[in-house]
Design an enzyme around this catalytic site. Structure first.
Site: not given
Length: 414
Positions: A231, A326, A360
């Site tokens: 991230s 994601d 994600h």
């Protein structure tokens, strides 16, 4: 409790967090229908639980490695299904387990017939699985050095060990301690040490100090350090390899190819601007969680060029990992853009992995799958994406791939 019914956790009720276990029951009636449950609390006291219906064989046994769940939190043969399918009692809750010294305790139970999740007691048998984040002999030391702070994990023995910097968006010891169990010396630091609302810019010097600290450790071997990030940490990992020295290998997981969130400074000047975004493009969903993906800008456009991390300058080897589902941003497109850019420069120092139907939050395996949760920067619930089974399979595959990647890239010069 029934004295003739046994619930067994094999090979042991105590294991590491990222290790599978075999759940077996015997002493049941032939073809008896039972409900298997798992229940645990995270560090914040939030209850997570799962359940699935099974039918015993003619010998009165249930084996989760062999037998299919008929219905419940999952269906089919899923040996670790009771663990990864646990959900919170409240919506949009992420399973918080960050302190390495605290084992994750999961209570397994077996109940006669189809038992409701909110029923208390009535278990035929119970067993508790102690899932440890830190192995025997691994040391944990809190580090405050120069401007940075973090936690250092060192495997037992004299070394030398490959050194890895774990960049977590917000402080967590889970991934770092589990990597240390595999023979890496790992320093974990947070990208954000303050609330994002209070941050004006990030300093790459801070993260460079952490790399230099690892390099100076007498038990760290080789000339280069590994970096693992996901991230927001992803673009910091890319920036470390592009602007500083000492980084040999980078694992980038569902990150961005450009600097996102805050300007990045290095040596008292801004080196990367912020990738543009448009919060009006957040997509609300009936669950109350939003989809962020379409609000994030395109690094390929002219106006965003100043935010793109110049990875073509890096000497490190890259493992780019993207999930096709994601919903935080388009990790697959970011990954493909970086791969094309490196190819144009004649670079071969990268490999890509793409996981269909994964979301994600790719983490070390066997923790509860999280489809939606609070976004640390937006402070609102968002959808992370992914289908549970595909996502968990991706985590299992990726965890082994990360270990092999670092072992190959960081031990070749020892």
């Amino acid at each position: 409790m029934s004295p003739q019914v046994r619930l067994m956790l094999l090979p042991s009720a105590r294991c590491l967090f990222d290790e599978p276990i075999q759940v077996k029951v015997d002493g049941l009636r032939p073809r008896q229908v039972v409900t298997m449950r798992a229940k645990a609390k995270d560090e914040r006291g939030v209850v997570f639980q799962s359940s699935a219906i099974y039918r015993a064989d003619m010998g009165g046994a249930v084996d989760l490695q062999r037998d299919p769940a008929l219905c419940g939190s999952y269906v089919g043969v899923e040996p670790m299904g009771l663990l990864w399918s646990m959900k919170a009692d409240m919506p949009h809750k992420y399973f918080h387990w960050s302190l390495a010294l605290n084992p994750h305790m999961v209570k397994f139970s077996v109940h006669d017939g189809v038992a409701e999740d909110d029923e208390e007691g009535g278990a035929l048998a119970e067993a508790t699985n102690e899932r440890c984040l830190i192995a025997d002999g691994v040391s944990r030391v809190v580090v405050k050095q120069g401007t940075f702070s973090g936690v250092l994990f060192t495997p037992p023995g004299e070394g030398p060990f490959p050194g890895v910097l774990d960049l977590c968006t917000f402080m967590s010891e889970k991934r770092a301690s589990l990597l240390a169990n595999k023979g890496f010396m790992v320093l974990t630091i947070a990208v954000f040490n303050d609330k994002p609302v209070n941050i004006k810019h990030l300093n790459l010097d801070y993260f460079e100090e952490a790399v230099q600290f690892l390099q100076q450790q007498p038990k760290v071997g080789g000339k280069g350090i590994g970096v693992i990030s996901r991230s927001k940490g992803g673009d910091i990992g890319l920036s470390l390899s592009s602007f500083t020295s000492g980084v040999e290998a980078v694992v980038w997981i569902n990150g961005c190819s450009a600097n996102i969130g805050f300007p990045l400074h290095y040596k008292n000047r801004e080196v990367l601007s912020v990738l543009g975004s448009n919060v009006s493009k957040l997509l609300p969903t009936p669950s109350g969680a939003s989809i962020v993906k379409f609000a994030v800008g395109d690094p390929e456009t002219k106006e965003n060029q100043g935010s793109v991390v110049p990875i073509e300058k890096a000497k490190a080897h890259f493992l780019f990992v993207a999930s096709e589902d994601d919903l935080n941003w388009d990790s697959k497109a970011f990954m493909e853009g970086m791969a094309q850019r490196l190819k144009r420069e004649g670079k071969k120092n990268f490999e890509t992995v793409c996981y269909p139907r994964a979301g994600h939050l790719l983490e070390p395996p066997y923790g509860p799958y999280c489809h939606a949760g609070l976004h640390g920067m937006l402070r609102a619930p968002v959808l992370w994406g992914g289908e549970p089974k595909a996502h968990i399979d991706a985590e299992v595959h990726l965890w082994k791939k990360i270990e092999n990647f670092f072992r190959t890239r960081l031990t070749s010069k020892l």
